[in-house]
Write an enzyme that holds these catalytic residues in place. Sequence first.
Site, mmCIF file in Angstrom:
data_model
loop_
_atom_site.group_PDB
_atom_site.id
_atom_site.type_symbol
_atom_site.label_atom_id
_atom_site.label_comp_id
_atom_site.label_asym_id
_atom_site.label_seq_id
_atom_site.Cartn_x
_atom_site.Cartn_y
_atom_site.Cartn_z
ATOM 1 N N LYS A 54 0.845 -1.191 0.000
ATOM 2 C CA LYS A 54 0.000 0.000 0.000
ATOM 3 C C LYS A 54 0.887 1.250 0.000
ATOM 4 O O LYS A 54 0.720 2.157 -0.785
ATOM 5 C CB LYS A 54 -0.882 -0.046 1.251
ATOM 6 C CG LYS A 54 -1.872 1.066 1.365
ATOM 7 C CD LYS A 54 -2.762 0.807 2.565
ATOM 8 C CE LYS A 54 -3.625 1.999 2.878
ATOM 9 N NZ LYS A 54 -4.485 1.780 4.037
ATOM 10 N N GLU B 226 10.451 -4.520 4.564
ATOM 11 C CA GLU B 226 10.564 -5.931 4.178
ATOM 12 C C GLU B 226 10.238 -6.100 2.692
ATOM 13 O O GLU B 226 10.952 -6.792 1.958
ATOM 14 C CB GLU B 226 9.596 -6.797 5.008
ATOM 15 C CG GLU B 226 9.867 -6.834 6.499
ATOM 16 C CD GLU B 226 9.162 -5.717 7.259
ATOM 17 O OE1 GLU B 226 8.895 -4.638 6.663
ATOM 18 O OE2 GLU B 226 8.879 -5.907 8.453
ATOM 19 N N GLY C 292 -4.834 -2.353 5.254
ATOM 20 C CA GLY C 292 -4.041 -3.492 4.767
ATOM 21 C C GLY C 292 -4.709 -4.827 5.048
ATOM 22 O O GLY C 292 -4.830 -5.685 4.175
ATOM 23 N N ARG C 293 -5.191 -5.003 6.279
ATOM 24 C CA ARG C 293 -5.762 -6.307 6.664
ATOM 25 C C ARG C 293 -7.161 -6.534 6.096
ATOM 26 O O ARG C 293 -7.751 -7.584 6.298
ATOM 27 C CB ARG C 293 -5.745 -6.449 8.185
ATOM 28 C CG ARG C 293 -6.341 -5.269 8.952
ATOM 29 C CD ARG C 293 -5.945 -5.307 10.426
ATOM 30 N NE ARG C 293 -6.405 -4.148 11.185
ATOM 31 C CZ ARG C 293 -5.739 -3.009 11.302
ATOM 32 N NH1 ARG C 293 -4.577 -2.846 10.679
ATOM 33 N NH2 ARG C 293 -6.207 -2.019 12.030
ATOM 34 N N GLU D 260 -4.563 -6.883 15.115
ATOM 35 C CA GLU D 260 -4.096 -5.556 14.685
ATOM 36 C C GLU D 260 -5.252 -4.559 14.777
ATOM 37 O O GLU D 260 -5.044 -3.377 15.010
ATOM 38 C CB GLU D 260 -3.557 -5.628 13.247
ATOM 39 C CG GLU D 260 -2.519 -4.556 12.936
ATOM 40 C CD GLU D 260 -1.731 -4.837 11.655
ATOM 41 O OE1 GLU D 260 -0.718 -5.551 11.734
ATOM 42 O OE2 GLU D 260 -2.121 -4.345 10.591
ATOM 43 N N HIS E 117 -4.153 -33.425 18.445
ATOM 44 C CA HIS E 117 -2.953 -34.108 18.928
ATOM 45 C C HIS E 117 -1.883 -33.098 19.311
ATOM 46 O O HIS E 117 -0.709 -33.442 19.433
ATOM 47 C CB HIS E 117 -2.441 -35.064 17.847
ATOM 48 C CG HIS E 117 -3.485 -36.063 17.445
ATOM 49 N ND1 HIS E 117 -3.652 -37.260 18.109
ATOM 50 C CD2 HIS E 117 -4.455 -36.009 16.497
ATOM 51 C CE1 HIS E 117 -4.663 -37.913 17.563
ATOM 52 N NE2 HIS E 117 -5.175 -37.174 16.595
ATOM 53 N N LYS F 171 8.330 -0.714 13.564
ATOM 54 C CA LYS F 171 9.042 -0.402 12.317
ATOM 55 C C LYS F 171 10.062 0.709 12.580
ATOM 56 O O LYS F 171 11.199 0.660 12.108
ATOM 57 C CB LYS F 171 8.056 0.084 11.245
ATOM 58 C CG LYS F 171 7.130 -0.981 10.687
ATOM 59 C CD LYS F 171 6.249 -0.384 9.578
ATOM 60 C CE LYS F 171 5.163 -1.330 9.126
ATOM 61 N NZ LYS F 171 4.228 -0.751 8.171
HETATM 62 O O1 F6P Z 1 1.533 -4.853 9.711
HETATM 63 C C1 F6P Z 1 1.430 -3.466 9.613
HETATM 64 C C2 F6P Z 1 1.070 -3.030 8.259
HETATM 65 O O2 F6P Z 1 1.032 -1.655 8.232
HETATM 66 C C3 F6P Z 1 -0.247 -3.648 7.822
HETATM 67 O O3 F6P Z 1 -1.358 -2.949 8.198
HETATM 68 C C4 F6P Z 1 -0.054 -3.786 6.365
HETATM 69 O O4 F6P Z 1 -0.920 -4.771 5.916
HETATM 70 C C5 F6P Z 1 1.406 -4.175 6.275
HETATM 71 O O5 F6P Z 1 2.033 -3.456 7.313
HETATM 72 C C6 F6P Z 1 2.067 -3.918 4.950
HETATM 73 O O6 F6P Z 1 2.034 -2.575 4.581
HETATM 74 P P1 F6P Z 1 2.184 -2.147 3.077
HETATM 75 O O7 F6P Z 1 1.081 -2.761 2.294
HETATM 76 O O8 F6P Z 1 2.136 -0.646 3.069
HETATM 77 O O9 F6P Z 1 3.518 -2.633 2.572
#
Ligand code: F6P
Length: 553
Positions: free
Chosen positions: A208, A214, A269-270, A355, A386, A514
């Site tokens: 987004k 990452e 995002g979620r 979250e 199990h 972060k």
């Molecule tokens: O986990 C935190 C977050 O901000 C989420 O809400 C989002 O889904 C994820 O990091 C990834 O963010 P982006 O889509 O901006 O890379």
Amino acid sequence: MMQPTIFHTSAWQALERHQRSTSQWHMRDLFATDPDRFKRFSLDVAGIFLDYSKNRINRETIALLTDLALAAGLPNEIHRMRMGAAINVSENRAVLHIALREQGDFDYRVNGKSVMPSVRKVLRQMRKFVHAVHSGAWTGFDGQTITDVVNIGIGGSDLGPRMAVEALQPYANKGIKSHFLSNIDPEHAHQVLSELNPARTLFIVVSKSFTTLETQLNAEVAKAWFIGRTGQPDQIGQHFVAVSTNTEAVEAFGIRPENMFEFWDWVGGRYSVWSAVGLSLALAIGMDGFDDFLAGGAAMDQHFFNAPLEANMPVIMALMGIWYNTFYKAHTHAVMPYVQGLQRLPAHLQQLDMESNGKRAGKHGEPILFDTGPVIWGDVGVNVQHAFFQLLHQGTRLVPCDFIATVNPHYEVNEHQANLLANCLAQSEALMRGKTTSEAQREMFNAGLDEARIEALLPHKVFPGNQPSNTILLRQLDPKSLGALLALYEHKVFVQGVIWGINSFDQWGVEYGKQLARDILPLLTDSAANNKHHDASTLGLIAYYHQYRDIKD
Ligand code: F6P
């Protein structure tokens, strides 16, 4: 500052009293005294059947919980969400993932402007792209068709699509294999890339913000790998597309603007699998399948918007959670899909729920002194039996559970499906009924044990039961029912947030993590860097890293 007003309402106090006066109830007795209990406490919506009769409730509990939802102004909050009000108050944003799956002519608006034309434009763009890849019109740089799609993203840009792609494998286009790269453990990139042919691989960089560390690192690794293996730096645009809100950063990466799939700041995002973040899903199951997935979500939306609270599936799920979480002080909630395809559902729900509702400040900054979102955990059945089920049967904790199963499997293998379901139903029944002292005694007596042995074993053979659960049955796991199931959980989380008076749509805690990682990174890459303001533990661990770090070229 004061607690949110809900805490001071008569509805809240009535529930506290009700909990005290009913906490000794046993669900076996509730079933014994009410032959209509299953019928009374079950719902059938959009291909999803919910049995919530195995909860510590009666009609009064539902009435009181519904009063609480009314006291929290739930109907008005649903209306405000639909009207595009900035219900994500700390970021001043509307929350309109529901617009992404709208099937009718409801005109979702943000700041007075309809979002529907852009939603439909991106859906058309996705359809065109998916068709091009599937038909072979879109090829790799040397004219070969695409056989592998790698989704690079993390959090909501990974968990939702990954779970859905896995769940819907029986509907997948057999010519395309999906891969997901999220972690920055170098091992993950190695695992994913080592089995791929770059000439036939398409990367979707999903972010987004297009600034998430990452994802940026993994996208750069994939780009370098592609160039290194093909010697074709000019072909990045043919092998990389993006899903983002950040056009500038996408172009700077080398992705052509026409290959960027837009989404918007009113999609969290979620909650984003319904947007172009679901492109990997659309490539896997085709755009018609993706449309069915949206339609399933929309069917649950319509029910959520229109059904009375006491017969509203997401509301009921939310109220059951509130009952245990807030009034019984249960700390966790387990989700157990007895469906192999839904193996990754608990991970998706962890982000969705934790979250969203892992908050300790009210919407307006007021401290919250009662418990909010539970720890969500779980795994796929029957394996879980199990693993951790012993604690559910005889441990000391109250653990509300969701069991999810399907009536029809995708593959018929002997009596597997009946056995699977038998196990699922047996667990929820055993958790509800337990085993009494006399039942345990009789069982051991019938097995021929002598009196002394029976007495010694008795405490170990008794099961308290009264462990609550919901059972969700899908007729089959298909794009539509998966869509409805995810929307059910999304609205459940929303309703709980409304009742607790928190903002379910920001995630400042994650942002803080972060920020600290950015701060610590230079201390790991440069041992001489200034590190004064970190604590002794962090500094000690950094020193250990420098002592043993063995950089291989
Ligand atoms: O986990 C935190 C977050 O901000 C989420 O809400 C989002 O889904 C994820 O990091 C990834 O963010 P982006 O889509 O901006 O890379």
